[in-house]
Scaffold this motif. Structure first.
Motif, PDB file in Angstrom:
ATOM      1  N   GLN A 195     -15.832  28.245  11.950  1.00 52.15           N
ATOM      2  CA  GLN A 195     -15.872  29.324  10.894  1.00 52.15           C
ATOM      3  C   GLN A 195     -16.314  29.114   9.458  1.00 52.15           C
ATOM      4  OE1 GLN A 195     -12.958  28.950  13.127  1.00 52.15           O
ATOM      5  NE2 GLN A 195     -13.858  30.163  14.465  1.00 52.15           N
ATOM      6  N   VAL A 196     -15.820  27.708   9.430  1.00 52.55           N
ATOM      7  CA  VAL A 196     -16.492  27.413   8.014  1.00 52.55           C
ATOM      8  C   VAL A 196     -17.885  27.270   7.871  1.00 52.55           C
ATOM      9  CG1 VAL A 196     -16.589  25.249   6.281  1.00 52.55           C
ATOM     10  CG2 VAL A 196     -14.529  25.894   7.132  1.00 52.55           C
ATOM     11  N   GLN A 197     -18.690  26.949   8.832  1.00 48.32           N
ATOM     12  CA  GLN A 197     -19.946  26.539   9.039  1.00 48.32           C
ATOM     13  C   GLN A 197     -20.713  28.060   9.147  1.00 48.32           C
ATOM     14  OE1 GLN A 197     -21.457  23.225   9.391  1.00 48.32           O
ATOM     15  NE2 GLN A 197     -22.997  24.527   8.641  1.00 48.32           N
ATOM     16  N   SER A 256     -19.286  29.277  -4.873  1.00 43.93           N
ATOM     17  CA  SER A 256     -18.223  28.881  -4.153  1.00 43.93           C
ATOM     18  C   SER A 256     -17.909  29.565  -2.847  1.00 43.93           C
ATOM     19  CB  SER A 256     -17.220  29.258  -5.247  1.00 43.93           C
ATOM     20  OG  SER A 256     -15.807  28.837  -4.862  1.00 43.93           O
ATOM     21  N   THR A 257     -17.477  28.590  -1.851  1.00 44.61           N
ATOM     22  CA  THR A 257     -17.134  29.070  -0.524  1.00 44.61           C
ATOM     23  C   THR A 257     -15.947  28.518   0.033  1.00 44.61           C
ATOM     24  OG1 THR A 257     -18.125  27.364   0.533  1.00 44.61           O
ATOM     25  CG2 THR A 257     -19.771  29.178   0.125  1.00 44.61           C
ATOM     26  N   ASN A 258     -15.061  29.649   0.343  1.00 41.56           N
ATOM     27  CA  ASN A 258     -13.627  29.541   1.049  1.00 41.56           C
ATOM     28  C   ASN A 258     -12.791  28.894  -0.136  1.00 41.56           C
ATOM     29  OD1 ASN A 258     -14.790  30.591   3.552  1.00 41.56           O
ATOM     30  ND2 ASN A 258     -15.840  28.324   3.447  1.00 41.56           N
ATOM     31  N   SER A 259     -13.023  28.939  -1.365  1.00 38.42           N
ATOM     32  CA  SER A 259     -12.142  28.180  -2.229  1.00 38.42           C
ATOM     33  C   SER A 259     -11.509  29.228  -3.103  1.00 38.42           C
ATOM     34  CB  SER A 259     -13.062  27.038  -2.880  1.00 38.42           C
ATOM     35  OG  SER A 259     -13.600  26.472  -2.146  1.00 38.42           O
ATOM     36  N   VAL A 291     -18.262  20.061  -7.334  1.00 37.81           N
ATOM     37  CA  VAL A 291     -17.330  19.818  -7.993  1.00 37.81           C
ATOM     38  C   VAL A 291     -16.032  20.120  -7.325  1.00 37.81           C
ATOM     39  CG1 VAL A 291     -17.186  21.919  -9.470  1.00 37.81           C
ATOM     40  CG2 VAL A 291     -16.006  20.122 -10.394  1.00 37.81           C
ATOM     41  N   ASP A 292     -14.856  19.400  -7.309  1.00 39.87           N
ATOM     42  CA  ASP A 292     -13.788  19.779  -6.480  1.00 39.87           C
ATOM     43  C   ASP A 292     -12.399  18.770  -7.330  1.00 39.87           C
ATOM     44  OD1 ASP A 292     -13.118  20.900  -3.418  1.00 39.87           O
ATOM     45  OD2 ASP A 292     -11.488  19.401  -4.242  1.00 39.87           O
ATOM     46  N   PRO A 293     -11.279  19.150  -7.195  1.00 40.58           N
ATOM     47  CA  PRO A 293     -10.243  18.333  -8.011  1.00 40.58           C
ATOM     48  C   PRO A 293      -9.851  17.471  -6.922  1.00 40.58           C
ATOM     49  CG  PRO A 293      -9.305  20.724  -7.272  1.00 40.58           C
ATOM     50  CD  PRO A 293     -11.052  20.679  -6.965  1.00 40.58           C
ATOM     51  N   SER A 294     -10.031  17.355  -5.490  1.00 36.93           N
ATOM     52  CA  SER A 294      -9.580  16.412  -4.750  1.00 36.93           C
ATOM     53  C   SER A 294     -10.562  15.337  -4.514  1.00 36.93           C
ATOM     54  CB  SER A 294      -9.245  17.286  -3.255  1.00 36.93           C
ATOM     55  OG  SER A 294      -8.960  16.209  -2.339  1.00 36.93           O
ATOM     56  N   GLY A 313     -13.091  17.751 -10.603  1.00 29.56           N
ATOM     57  CA  GLY A 313     -12.785  18.701 -11.637  1.00 29.56           C
ATOM     58  C   GLY A 313     -12.348  20.003 -11.276  1.00 29.56           C
ATOM     59  N   ASP A 314     -11.981  20.901 -12.117  1.00 27.38           N
ATOM     60  CA  ASP A 314     -11.125  22.018 -11.791  1.00 27.38           C
ATOM     61  C   ASP A 314     -12.116  23.411 -12.084  1.00 27.38           C
ATOM     62  OD1 ASP A 314      -9.347  24.397 -11.979  1.00 27.38           O
ATOM     63  OD2 ASP A 314      -7.938  22.903 -11.824  1.00 27.38           O
ATOM     64  N   ALA A 315     -12.271  24.348 -11.195  1.00 30.24           N
ATOM     65  CA  ALA A 315     -12.869  25.568 -11.411  1.00 30.24           C
ATOM     66  C   ALA A 315     -12.376  26.440 -12.826  1.00 30.24           C
ATOM     67  CB  ALA A 315     -12.477  26.634 -10.262  1.00 30.24           C
ATOM     68  N   GLU A 316     -11.156  25.755 -13.173  1.00 28.41           N
ATOM     69  CA  GLU A 316     -10.932  26.771 -14.396  1.00 28.41           C
ATOM     70  C   GLU A 316     -11.213  25.832 -15.668  1.00 28.41           C
ATOM     71  OE1 GLU A 316      -6.784  27.470 -13.292  1.00 28.41           O
ATOM     72  OE2 GLU A 316      -7.432  28.365 -11.636  1.00 28.41           O
ATOM     73  N   ILE A 346     -18.782  24.959  -6.402  1.00 29.37           N
ATOM     74  CA  ILE A 346     -17.431  24.796  -7.071  1.00 29.37           C
ATOM     75  C   ILE A 346     -16.426  24.787  -5.769  1.00 29.37           C
ATOM     76  CG2 ILE A 346     -15.563  25.815  -8.505  1.00 29.37           C
ATOM     77  CD1 ILE A 346     -17.492  27.067 -10.271  1.00 29.37           C
ATOM     78  N   GLY A 347     -15.585  23.714  -5.991  1.00 32.36           N
ATOM     79  CA  GLY A 347     -14.631  23.598  -4.614  1.00 32.36           C
ATOM     80  C   GLY A 347     -15.156  23.149  -3.542  1.00 32.36           C
ATOM     81  N   CYS A 348     -16.309  22.203  -3.751  1.00 33.36           N
ATOM     82  CA  CYS A 348     -17.305  21.841  -2.756  1.00 33.36           C
ATOM     83  C   CYS A 348     -16.482  21.199  -1.524  1.00 33.36           C
ATOM     84  CB  CYS A 348     -18.185  20.886  -3.169  1.00 33.36           C
ATOM     85  SG  CYS A 348     -17.504  19.221  -3.752  1.00 33.36           S
ATOM     86  N   GLY A 349     -15.475  20.748  -1.608  1.00 35.46           N
ATOM     87  CA  GLY A 349     -14.755  20.182  -0.533  1.00 35.46           C
ATOM     88  C   GLY A 349     -15.471  18.986   0.209  1.00 35.46           C
ATOM     89  N   THR A 350     -15.597  18.903   1.413  1.00 33.35           N
ATOM     90  CA  THR A 350     -16.269  17.904   1.965  1.00 33.35           C
ATOM     91  C   THR A 350     -17.784  17.968   1.965  1.00 33.35           C
ATOM     92  OG1 THR A 350     -16.126  18.816   4.040  1.00 33.35           O
ATOM     93  CG2 THR A 350     -14.443  17.356   3.440  1.00 33.35           C
TER      94      THR A 350
HETATM   95  C1  LIG Z   1     -10.887  25.470   2.091  1.00 32.71           C
HETATM   96  S1  LIG Z   1     -11.746  24.278   1.170  1.00 32.71           S
HETATM   97  C2  LIG Z   1     -13.466  24.745   0.916  1.00 32.71           C
HETATM   98  C3  LIG Z   1     -14.431  23.642   0.851  1.00 32.71           C
HETATM   99  C4  LIG Z   1     -15.771  24.182   1.066  1.00 32.71           C
HETATM  100  N1  LIG Z   1     -16.105  24.977  -0.188  1.00 32.71           N
HETATM  101  C5  LIG Z   1     -16.169  24.781   2.438  1.00 32.71           C
HETATM  102  O1  LIG Z   1     -16.607  26.006   2.054  1.00 32.71           O
HETATM  103  O2  LIG Z   1     -15.906  24.050   3.330  1.00 32.71           O
HETATM  104  C6  LIG Z   1     -11.053  24.409  -0.635  1.00 32.71           C
HETATM  105  C7  LIG Z   1     -11.581  23.701  -1.472  1.00 32.71           C
HETATM  106  O3  LIG Z   1     -11.094  24.025  -2.838  1.00 32.71           O
HETATM  107  C8  LIG Z   1     -10.748  23.091  -3.726  1.00 32.71           C
HETATM  108  N2  LIG Z   1      -9.924  23.604  -4.715  1.00 32.71           N
HETATM  109  C9  LIG Z   1      -8.707  23.803  -4.878  1.00 32.71           C
HETATM  110  N3  LIG Z   1      -8.109  24.208  -6.073  1.00 32.71           N
HETATM  111  C10 LIG Z   1      -9.426  24.306  -6.756  1.00 32.71           C
HETATM  112  C11 LIG Z   1      -9.557  24.439  -8.126  1.00 32.71           C
HETATM  113  N4  LIG Z   1      -8.635  24.938  -9.137  1.00 32.71           N
HETATM  114  N5  LIG Z   1     -10.920  24.207  -8.597  1.00 32.71           N
HETATM  115  C12 LIG Z   1     -11.919  23.837  -7.773  1.00 32.71           C
HETATM  116  N6  LIG Z   1     -11.695  23.501  -6.574  1.00 32.71           N
HETATM  117  C13 LIG Z   1     -10.420  23.847  -6.219  1.00 32.71           C
HETATM  118  C14 LIG Z   1      -9.793  21.949  -2.691  1.00 32.71           C
HETATM  119  O4  LIG Z   1      -9.626  21.031  -3.171  1.00 32.71           O
HETATM  120  C15 LIG Z   1     -10.545  22.384  -1.359  1.00 32.71           C
HETATM  121  O5  LIG Z   1     -11.858  21.338  -1.296  1.00 32.71           O
END
Ligand SMILES: C[S@@+](CC[C@H](N)C(=O)[O-])C[C@H]1O[C@@H](n2cnc3c(N)ncnc32)[C@H](O)[C@@H]1O
Length: 186
Positions: free
Chosen positions: A5-7, A91-94, A51-54, A74-77, A28-32
């Motif tokens: 589903q992510v793909q 930004s996808t799924n974040s 960019v991603d906080p994790s 870093g943080d989206a905010e 933003i929230g690039c995850g993996t």
């Molecule tokens: C479900 S994953 C989605 C990852 C990727 N964008 C995708 O579509 O596969 C959500 C991501 O949002 C990140 N995230 C959570 N809070 C965030 C914030 N305040 N700013 C930026 N990223 C954030 C998490 O660390 C996580 O990597």
């Protein structure tokens, strides 16, 4: 959301973009790094930034992406980038993780160049299944903040100063109801 589903959600997002190879793109929230990996077919790797906080997520992304792609913690905010430096902010799924969505929208606008586009793909509260999931996750998952309906998302982007806001809703399967919002920084 499973990997399939992510793909699929990333493919739906990419289908709605018209990125030129020389344009600079922030995820933003690039995850993996799944979106960045997909964008490599269209955009020069030196123009892709995530960019991603994790740090844990970023480490996985680093291992699968070319070393020239800039990945920042870093943080989206509070984005760790100067003003007016990207053509696209995606930004996808974040978005449902961001506890101050209006700040994230303001930050996206700040780092975009004039006429740059913000693109947000996320679960859509207009679908009953996603509304139900949102309710469960608000109780049981501290990282989850909330999902939004298409109208709410449209209003947030308009109030954030974006123009030409458009939202498309679609289903990935019987469960996952999504939306992709696009808007332009005037
Ligand atoms: C479900 S994953 C989605 C990852 C990727 N964008 C995708 O579509 O596969 C959500 C991501 O949002 C990140 N995230 C959570 N809070 C965030 C914030 N305040 N700013 C930026 N990223 C954030 C998490 O660390 C996580 O990597």
């Amino acid at each position: 959301m499973g990997e399939v589903q992510v793909q699929a959600s990333i493919q739906e997002t990419v289908n709605r973009l018209q990125i030129q190879p020389e344009q600079r793109v922030l995820d933003i929230g690039c995850g993996t790094g799944t979106l960045l990996q997909t964008l490599l077919s269209f955009v020069s790797e030196t123009n892709l930034v995530g960019v991603d906080p994790s740090q844990e997520m970023l480490n996985v992304a680093k291992n699968k992406l070319p070393k020239t792609i800039e990945l920042k913690q870093g943080d989206a905010e509070k984005l760790p980038f100067p003003d007016n430096c990207f053509d696209w902010v995606i930004s996808t799924n974040s978005f449902h993780y961001f506890s101050h969505p209006e700040k994230a929208i303001a930050e996206a606008k700040r780092v975009l160049k004039t006429n740059g586009s913000v693109v947000i793909t996320d679960w859509c509260h207009d679908y009953l299944t996603c509304r139900f999931l949102d309710l469960i996750l608000r109780w049981f998952n501290d990282a989850h903040f909330r999902t939004y309906g298409s109208h709410q998302c449209q209003v947030m982007l308009q109030q954030g100063g974006f123009r030409n806001v458009s939202i498309e809703k679609y289903k990935l399967n019987w469960f996952w109801g999504m939306m992709t919002a696009k808007a332009i920084k005037p």
